[in-house]
Every structure is written in C-alpha cells, then in structure tokens.
Write a protein that holds these residues in place. Structure first.
Motif, short mmCIF file in Angstrom:
data_model
loop_
_atom_site.label_atom_id
_atom_site.label_comp_id
_atom_site.label_asym_id
_atom_site.label_seq_id
_atom_site.Cartn_x
_atom_site.Cartn_y
_atom_site.Cartn_z
N ILE A 152 0.84 -1.20 0.00
CA ILE A 152 0.00 0.00 0.00
C ILE A 152 0.87 1.25 0.00
O ILE A 152 1.76 1.41 0.84
CB ILE A 152 -0.97 0.00 1.21
CG1 ILE A 152 -1.79 1.30 1.25
CG2 ILE A 152 -0.22 -0.22 2.51
CD1 ILE A 152 -2.87 1.29 2.30
N SER A 153 0.61 2.14 -0.95
CA SER A 153 1.29 3.44 -1.01
C SER A 153 0.44 4.48 -0.29
O SER A 153 -0.74 4.26 -0.02
CB SER A 153 1.51 3.86 -2.47
OG SER A 153 0.26 4.09 -3.11
N LYS A 154 1.04 5.63 0.01
CA LYS A 154 0.29 6.69 0.68
C LYS A 154 -0.85 7.19 -0.21
O LYS A 154 -1.95 7.50 0.27
CB LYS A 154 1.23 7.84 1.05
CG LYS A 154 2.20 7.48 2.16
CD LYS A 154 3.10 8.65 2.51
CE LYS A 154 4.04 8.27 3.66
NZ LYS A 154 4.96 9.38 4.03
N ARG A 155 -0.59 7.26 -1.51
CA ARG A 155 -1.62 7.72 -2.44
C ARG A 155 -2.81 6.76 -2.46
O ARG A 155 -3.97 7.19 -2.41
CB ARG A 155 -1.04 7.86 -3.85
CG ARG A 155 -2.06 8.29 -4.90
CD ARG A 155 -1.44 8.36 -6.28
NE ARG A 155 -2.44 8.69 -7.28
CZ ARG A 155 -3.26 7.81 -7.83
NH1 ARG A 155 -3.19 6.52 -7.46
NH2 ARG A 155 -4.15 8.17 -8.72
N TYR A 156 -2.51 5.46 -2.49
CA TYR A 156 -3.60 4.47 -2.53
C TYR A 156 -4.36 4.46 -1.20
O TYR A 156 -5.58 4.29 -1.17
CB TYR A 156 -3.04 3.08 -2.82
CG TYR A 156 -4.10 2.07 -3.19
CD1 TYR A 156 -4.70 2.08 -4.44
CD2 TYR A 156 -4.51 1.11 -2.26
CE1 TYR A 156 -5.69 1.17 -4.77
CE2 TYR A 156 -5.50 0.19 -2.59
CZ TYR A 156 -6.08 0.22 -3.84
OH TYR A 156 -7.07 -0.68 -4.15
N ALA A 157 -3.63 4.67 -0.11
CA ALA A 157 -4.28 4.73 1.20
C ALA A 157 -5.27 5.89 1.26
O ALA A 157 -6.43 5.71 1.66
CB ALA A 157 -3.23 4.88 2.30
N GLN A 158 -4.84 7.07 0.84
CA GLN A 158 -5.69 8.25 0.94
C GLN A 158 -6.86 8.21 -0.05
O GLN A 158 -7.97 8.62 0.29
CB GLN A 158 -4.85 9.51 0.71
CG GLN A 158 -3.87 9.81 1.85
CD GLN A 158 -3.05 11.05 1.60
OE1 GLN A 158 -2.17 11.06 0.74
NE2 GLN A 158 -3.33 12.12 2.33
N ASN A 159 -6.60 7.75 -1.27
CA ASN A 159 -7.63 7.82 -2.31
C ASN A 159 -8.56 6.63 -2.36
O ASN A 159 -9.68 6.74 -2.89
CB ASN A 159 -6.96 7.98 -3.68
CG ASN A 159 -6.25 9.32 -3.83
OD1 ASN A 159 -6.62 10.29 -3.18
ND2 ASN A 159 -5.24 9.37 -4.66
N TYR A 160 -8.13 5.49 -1.80
CA TYR A 160 -8.95 4.28 -1.93
C TYR A 160 -9.26 3.62 -0.58
O TYR A 160 -10.42 3.43 -0.23
CB TYR A 160 -8.27 3.28 -2.87
CG TYR A 160 -8.28 3.74 -4.30
CD1 TYR A 160 -9.35 3.45 -5.15
CD2 TYR A 160 -7.23 4.51 -4.81
CE1 TYR A 160 -9.37 3.90 -6.46
CE2 TYR A 160 -7.24 4.97 -6.12
CZ TYR A 160 -8.32 4.65 -6.94
OH TYR A 160 -8.35 5.12 -8.23
N VAL A 161 -8.21 3.29 0.16
CA VAL A 161 -8.42 2.54 1.40
C VAL A 161 -9.20 3.35 2.43
O VAL A 161 -9.99 2.81 3.19
CB VAL A 161 -7.07 2.08 1.98
CG1 VAL A 161 -7.27 1.33 3.29
CG2 VAL A 161 -6.36 1.18 0.98
#
Length: 294
Positions: A152-161
């Motif tokens: 998990i990247s920070k971008r994926y965490a903020q935008n999806y997770v």
C-alpha cells in the motif's frame, strides 16, 4: 446652532472606550502585576475520550521539553505565541488557543486530529490516516484502530483505502468484526476478522480518476461485498462452523469460493454458488501475510 447628536454620541463612546483600554493596560502592567507569577495551567483537550492520543500530561511534556511550560514563570515572560506554535507543530494537534487570566493562570485549549486507521506497509512505512484522510506521523498506537498492511502506497491509502475503512467504521457490525485490512500486490483487498479463523478476499476496489465517481463506486462495491459476506455468515458458517474454512473469496459474482482449513484435513476448494444456476469457477491460492503484532 445645530448639533449632530449621532456623531457626538459616537465620539463620546470612542473616547470612553479608549480611556478604558489605557487604564486596563496600565493596571495590568503596574509593578505589582508585572511580577505576578503563573500559579496554574489549565489544559483542556477536545475529544479526549474518543480515539485520540493526546492527554494533558503529553501537552505538558511537549512544553516542558521546550522550556515553555508557564507554571511558576512570571506572567510577563509567558510567551503565548511560542506555546501555540510549539504545540501546533505536533502532528496529532489540529488547533491551539492560549490565553492569560486576571487570576494569574494560563489556559491552553487544544483540538486534536483523530486517527481513523494505521498503515504498516511492506516498504516499512508506518503512519496513521486521520478522519479527514490526511497522513499523521507518530509512534503512538491504539489497539482499537484498524490496521492496514501489505502493498500500500500513501496515495492508494488516501484515495482508496480511506473510503473502504470509512464505510467499515460507519457500520456497527463490521467496525467490531474487522481488525485488519491487507493489500495484495495486485491490489486485491483481504479482510482479517476478529471472529472466525479465516481471511476474506473482496477483490479489487474500483478505480477512477474522478473523485466523486471513485468514492461512489467504492461505496457501492464495498456494500455489495459485505452484504454477500453477511449472508454467507448467516447461512453458511453458522451451519458448518466458523473455523471450517481458512480462506473465503468474494471476488467473483454469484458464488463464494472457500478453501478448507488445513487443520481439518487436506486443503480443498469449494465453490458455493449464491445462484444455484451459476457456473462454478476455480481460483489460484493467494498468500496472506500474518497479522502484525501491536
């Protein structure tokens, strides 16, 4: 002679106000007041009973380390701006308000950022995401938070997770059942429940560059998956036992593919159709990381 009483009254009020301010400042700066010592510090923290991390003792420690804790200092030497700036630099604090009182005390009002979940990614990053979807750095840990692990990247965490966890926390059943979310390299989502010796695969979250569409699609996707899982719990695991399967795959429509627990014998796969006429499908085994230790 004509007198403009409106302008005259306004001028008199301004004069009275100016005199009052001068007298007030003079009184506060009299020799006996300028030597006055701070005798008490009142620290109040909003939402301290929620899942926040801050306490009055933590605020005191932060100020003491910077030699800014006002208790015992002359009131004239208490720097409210420095206190606010120091506390505001802490990643767990949202806003700070400091003030002096005529009784010789200093008040500090703090609102804190509330963490939503913790991220422990494969690349070694360890941080929190707050209720506004922003990243919080820190070493504190709350066992009540959902932990998200894996690729998990920070971008994926903020935008999806974040949208996924937000939905889970908004449901009384699932916020108590889900303790961990794991992201596989292909971005498939795995759920580790508190009850039952199994892992649940939801599949991949729908992606979109448009924020509104992305959030709408994720909500629809997650609601559908968890509704299917709830039916499986009620009509499947309640009958065969909660520890019968070690892996439950909801990735495909119309059927749920389960892998039996190895402790009960050989590892086998069972396709349980949600629609009796649905065609059965096979999936490859997925490797799941162990739950992190708090």
């Amino acid at each position: 002679m004509y007198i403009n009483w409106k302008k005259t009254t306004f001028a008199i009020l301004n004069t009275i106000l100016a005199i009052y301010l001068v007298l007030a400042m003079t009184a506060f700066n009299k020799p006996e007041r300028s030597n006055e010592v701070c005798n008490k510090v009142n620290i109040s923290i909003a939402d301290k009973d929620s899942c926040g991390f801050l306490s009055a003792s933590e605020v005191k420690r932060l100020l003491t380390n910077q030699h800014l804790y006002p208790n015992g200092k002359k009131m004239s030497l208490v720097d409210l701006r420095s206190i606010e700036n120091t506390l505001q630099s802490n990643s767990f604090i949202n806003s700070v308000e400091c003030f002096k009182t005529q009784s010789g005390s200093v008040g500090i009002r703090v609102t804190q950022r509330l963490p939503m979940y913790r991220v422990m990614s494969n690349n070694g990053e360890d941080y929190f995401i707050d209720v506004d979807g922003e990243i919080m750095q820190g070493e504190h840990y709350s066992s009540d938070l959902i932990v998200v692990t894996g690729a998990i990247s920070k971008r994926y965490a903020q935008n999806y997770v974040t949208k996924l966890v937000e939905w889970i926390l908004g449901n009384d059943l699932w916020k108590n059942q889900v303790e961990q979310v794991n992201i596989l390299p292909d971005k498939s989502i795995e759920i580790v429940p508190r009850v039952g010796d199994h892992i649940v695969c939801l599949g991949r979250l729908p992606e979109s560059s448009d924020k509104s569409r992305r959030e709408r699609n994720i909500n629809r996707f997650v609601e559908n998956k968890f509704n299917r899982l709830l039916k499986f719990y009620r009509y499947g695991l309640d009958k065969v036992g909660w520890n019968k399967y070690e892996y439950v795959n909801l990735e495909f429509d119309n059927q749920i593919i389960c892998r039996r627990n190895k402790s009960g014998g050989a590892s086998t796969k069972t396709a349980i159709p949600e629609n009796p006429n649905a065609e059965k499908k096979e999936t490859t085994n997925k490797t799941t990381e162990a739950k992190p230790q708090a």
